[in-house]
Design a protein around this motif. Structure first.
Motif, PDB file in Angstrom:
ATOM      1  N   LEU A 421       0.842  -1.194   0.000  1.00  0.00           N
ATOM      2  CA  LEU A 421       0.000   0.000   0.000  1.00  0.00           C
ATOM      3  C   LEU A 421       0.875   1.241   0.000  1.00  0.00           C
ATOM      4  O   LEU A 421       2.027   1.209   0.442  1.00  0.00           O
ATOM      5  N   ASP A 422       0.307   2.353  -0.461  1.00  0.00           N
ATOM      6  CA  ASP A 422       1.050   3.615  -0.427  1.00  0.00           C
ATOM      7  C   ASP A 422       0.779   4.318   0.910  1.00  0.00           C
ATOM      8  O   ASP A 422       0.000   3.814   1.736  1.00  0.00           O
ATOM      9  N   PRO A 423       1.394   5.461   1.169  1.00  0.00           N
ATOM     10  CA  PRO A 423       1.195   6.145   2.454  1.00  0.00           C
ATOM     11  C   PRO A 423      -0.251   6.544   2.736  1.00  0.00           C
ATOM     12  O   PRO A 423      -0.606   6.781   3.893  1.00  0.00           O
ATOM     13  N   ARG A 424      -1.089   6.608   1.693  1.00  0.00           N
ATOM     14  CA  ARG A 424      -2.508   6.952   1.888  1.00  0.00           C
ATOM     15  C   ARG A 424      -3.377   5.707   2.017  1.00  0.00           C
ATOM     16  O   ARG A 424      -4.596   5.785   1.969  1.00  0.00           O
ATOM     17  N   ASN A 426      -3.773   3.377  -0.099  1.00  0.00           N
ATOM     18  CA  ASN A 426      -4.260   2.870  -1.373  1.00  0.00           C
ATOM     19  C   ASN A 426      -3.299   1.809  -1.897  1.00  0.00           C
ATOM     20  O   ASN A 426      -2.126   1.760  -1.506  1.00  0.00           O
ATOM     21  N   VAL A 427      -3.788   0.963  -2.796  1.00  0.00           N
ATOM     22  CA  VAL A 427      -2.971  -0.110  -3.349  1.00  0.00           C
ATOM     23  C   VAL A 427      -1.989   0.464  -4.374  1.00  0.00           C
ATOM     24  O   VAL A 427      -2.387   1.184  -5.298  1.00  0.00           O
ATOM     25  N   LYS A 428      -0.710   0.139  -4.212  1.00  0.00           N
ATOM     26  CA  LYS A 428       0.311   0.581  -5.161  1.00  0.00           C
ATOM     27  C   LYS A 428       0.159  -0.153  -6.488  1.00  0.00           C
ATOM     28  O   LYS A 428      -0.186  -1.341  -6.514  1.00  0.00           O
ATOM     29  N   ALA A 429       0.463   0.561  -7.577  1.00  0.00           N
ATOM     30  CA  ALA A 429       0.408  -0.065  -8.900  1.00  0.00           C
ATOM     31  C   ALA A 429       1.459   0.561  -9.801  1.00  0.00           C
ATOM     32  O   ALA A 429       1.816   1.737  -9.639  1.00  0.00           O
ATOM     33  N   ASP A 430       1.946  -0.227 -10.781  1.00  0.00           N
ATOM     34  CA  ASP A 430       2.891   0.320 -11.741  1.00  0.00           C
ATOM     35  C   ASP A 430       2.132   0.958 -12.903  1.00  0.00           C
ATOM     36  O   ASP A 430       0.895   1.099 -12.864  1.00  0.00           O
ATOM     37  N   ALA A 431       2.859   1.321 -13.946  1.00  0.00           N
ATOM     38  CA  ALA A 431       2.240   2.022 -15.068  1.00  0.00           C
ATOM     39  C   ALA A 431       1.211   1.172 -15.793  1.00  0.00           C
ATOM     40  O   ALA A 431       0.324   1.698 -16.482  1.00  0.00           O
ATOM     41  N   ASN A 432       1.302  -0.155 -15.656  1.00  0.00           N
ATOM     42  CA  ASN A 432       0.336  -1.056 -16.293  1.00  0.00           C
ATOM     43  C   ASN A 432      -0.756  -1.513 -15.337  1.00  0.00           C
ATOM     44  O   ASN A 432      -1.512  -2.433 -15.654  1.00  0.00           O
ATOM     45  N   VAL A 440      -1.434  -9.844 -10.371  1.00  0.00           N
ATOM     46  CA  VAL A 440      -2.515  -9.195  -9.609  1.00  0.00           C
ATOM     47  C   VAL A 440      -2.501  -7.713  -9.942  1.00  0.00           C
ATOM     48  O   VAL A 440      -1.509  -7.008  -9.680  1.00  0.00           O
ATOM     49  N   PHE A 441      -3.586  -7.239 -10.516  1.00  0.00           N
ATOM     50  CA  PHE A 441      -3.699  -5.856 -10.972  1.00  0.00           C
ATOM     51  C   PHE A 441      -4.715  -5.113 -10.095  1.00  0.00           C
ATOM     52  O   PHE A 441      -5.426  -5.718  -9.293  1.00  0.00           O
ATOM     53  N   MET A 446      -9.600   2.053  -5.533  1.00  0.00           N
ATOM     54  CA  MET A 446      -8.751   1.258  -4.658  1.00  0.00           C
ATOM     55  C   MET A 446      -7.288   1.657  -4.787  1.00  0.00           C
ATOM     56  O   MET A 446      -6.508   1.508  -3.846  1.00  0.00           O
ATOM     57  N   THR A 447      -6.917   2.194  -5.938  1.00  0.00           N
ATOM     58  CA  THR A 447      -5.539   2.650  -6.133  1.00  0.00           C
ATOM     59  C   THR A 447      -5.416   4.169  -6.237  1.00  0.00           C
ATOM     60  O   THR A 447      -4.405   4.735  -5.873  1.00  0.00           O
TER      61      THR A 447
END
Length: 481
Positions: A421-424, A426-432, A440-441, A446-447
């Motif tokens: 998760l990020d500091p907020r 939310n779920v971290k995600a890459d550019a894709n 798992v996308f 959620m992100t």
């Protein structure tokens, strides 16, 4: 460009709303359809700008000048094809999106000008398309042999699922509620969007090969291991449904509820369900904390249920009528707006903070609040300051908390999958849109955190592109992000 002088010959025209006295007696949608001749005139106002900033304002990248021109030329079938090229569900966005595209319209650059009625054109195009029978299933010509699980059936999940199904993947959408749609189904009241719009999209998607599974809470009632074993990819589209709480004395009294405890019950009743111990506003003094769309939904719902009185409290000051100097075009305009709900009744108070909830025998009776000053600062946002001696009380049998959301709920599947998760939160995600866990996308609120329906659909389309590329090595799917 349909008519070069159109924007000089006609002003902005919005659809008529059903009369208040009529509409508060039922749960049908607020707005009446516009006559095709009026729509043609409104479409002619689009200038087909050399640099169309409406594209920048729309997260989906809708090609707005094109379908305005097509409507002006009475080429409606081509208009829906152009609209569907970037937006899977224009009947949702055309009813629910606050239209950042209109805030970026070049016609709105001058404070005395009025932007093109983009949102109304959008919903009119798709409504006509459905009525004419132009919206058809688009099943894939060839199956990929890959299986994808989409967790969550809000706009992000539905857009992702439809895109993936159309390129041949076997898609199953899992929804923890008893019906498909997420907050579209149970968060948005019927008077803003009748649920028949969701139902017919479900039918289209089922004809395209999408399978829907309800009452499936992944990580709780359905083991996440089952999805990992049975699917080649997983897309998390569970939204940002952790509501902001009110930390004041008396919060525990019966009568204080989150808006998303209240609104879904009303929607279930409209679906024909019987709701035991329903939170109901009949003959009650109602106070709503929060001045956004969710608060407005609570207003119209309470009025239709027959509340005795209604007050909406907003912590922030009332916005100005026109853009302030630090909020230039083409940014989203931070100006005073009214929703159809505000026409129906109740008072709106700004710069007010709740201090205490007062009750008797564990039951809510009053709300105590104080008025605020917002002091400008040399740098940064204004500073909030209570006004001495401005405390007041109002009767309150029901208080609904509509103060926004803090992010996704803490689902056990995050820990079981090892999702970062990020500091907020939310779920971290890459550019894709892939998480730190391969295959798992994630998409939508959620992100991103709490956001707009157009962002959710854009996120779903982007995640579908990422999934398809990851599974197949390449993708033909388009996305605006």
């Amino acid at each position: 460009m349909g008519k070069p002088t159109g924007f000089m010959e006609a002003g902005r025209e919005l659809p008529h709303k059903r009369p208040v006295a009529e509409r508060i007696k039922d749960w049908k949608e607020y707005y009446l359809p516009m006559h095709p001749d009026h729509l043609k005139t409104q479409a002619a106002r689009c200038m087909d700008c050399g640099v169309p900033f409406c594209h920048q304002g729309c997260p989906l990248g809708n090609i707005i000048p094109d379908w305005n021109d097509l409507v002006y030329r009475d080429r409606w079938k081509e208009a829906i094809e152009r609209l569907h090229a970037t937006n899977n569900f224009p009947e949702f966005t055309g009813r629910l999106c606050p239209a950042p595209c209109e805030n970026s319209c070049v016609l709105g650059l001058d404070v005395y000008s009025q932007p093109v009625t983009i949102k109304q054109m959008e919903v009119s195009i798709i409504d006509r398309a459905w009525n004419e029978g132009w919206v058809k299933p688009q099943p894939a010509h060839k199956k990929s042999g890959k299986k994808v699980a989409v967790v969550g059936s809000g706009p992000a999940g539905l857009a992702c699922a439809q895109q993936l199904a159309r390129v041949g993947h076997a898609v199953t959408v899992f929804e923890r509620a008893d019906r498909i749609g997420g907050l579209l189904r149970y968060g948005i009241p019927e008077f803003k969007m009748e649920k028949r719009h969701i139902n017919r999209r479900m039918e289209q998607m089922q004809a395209e090969g999408v399978e829907f599974v309800t009452n499936a809470n992944i990580g709780v009632t359905v083991p996440i291991e089952d999805l990992r074993k049975n699917f080649d990819a997983i897309v998390l589209c569970g939204g940002a449904t952790q509501a902001r709480n009110l930390d004041v004395p008396g919060r525990e009294f019966k009568g204080t509820y989150y808006a998303m405890e209240y609104l879904p019950q009303s929607n279930k009743v409209q679906e024909g369900d019987k709701v035991e111990n329903q939170i109901h506003a009949k003959d009650k003094h109602v106070v709503i904390l929060g001045g956004g769309d969710t608060g407005a939904d609570c207003i119209s719902t309470a009025i239709r249920q027959g509340c005795k009185s209604l007050v909406s409290l907003e912590l922030l000051p009332q916005p100005p009528e026109n853009r302030p100097a630090d909020n230039p075009w083409p940014q989203w305009a931070r100006i005073f707006r009214t929703a159809p709900a505000h026409d129906e009744g109740g008072d709106r108070l700004f710069s007010v903070m709740t201090k205490k909830l007062i009750g008797e025998n564990g039951v809510l009776k009053k709300l105590q609040a104080v008025k605020l000053d917002w002091i400008p600062q040399p740098a940064g946002p204004p500073k909030m300051q209570e006004i001495p001696g401005s405390e007041f009380e109002i009767p309150a049998d029901l208080v609904f908390l509509a103060m926004g959301f803090l992010g996704p709920e803490k689902n056990p599947l995050f820990e079981k999958l090892g999702i970062e998760l990020d500091p907020r939160s939310n779920v971290k995600a890459d550019a894709n849109k892939m998480t730190n866990v391969p295959g798992v996308f994630v998409a939508g609120d959620m992100t991103r955190g709490q956001s707009l329906i157009v962002w959710a659909i854009a996120e779903g389309r982007k995640a579908a592109q990422g999934v398809d590329k990851w599974l197949m090595g390449e993708t033909s799917l388009e996305a605006s992000l």
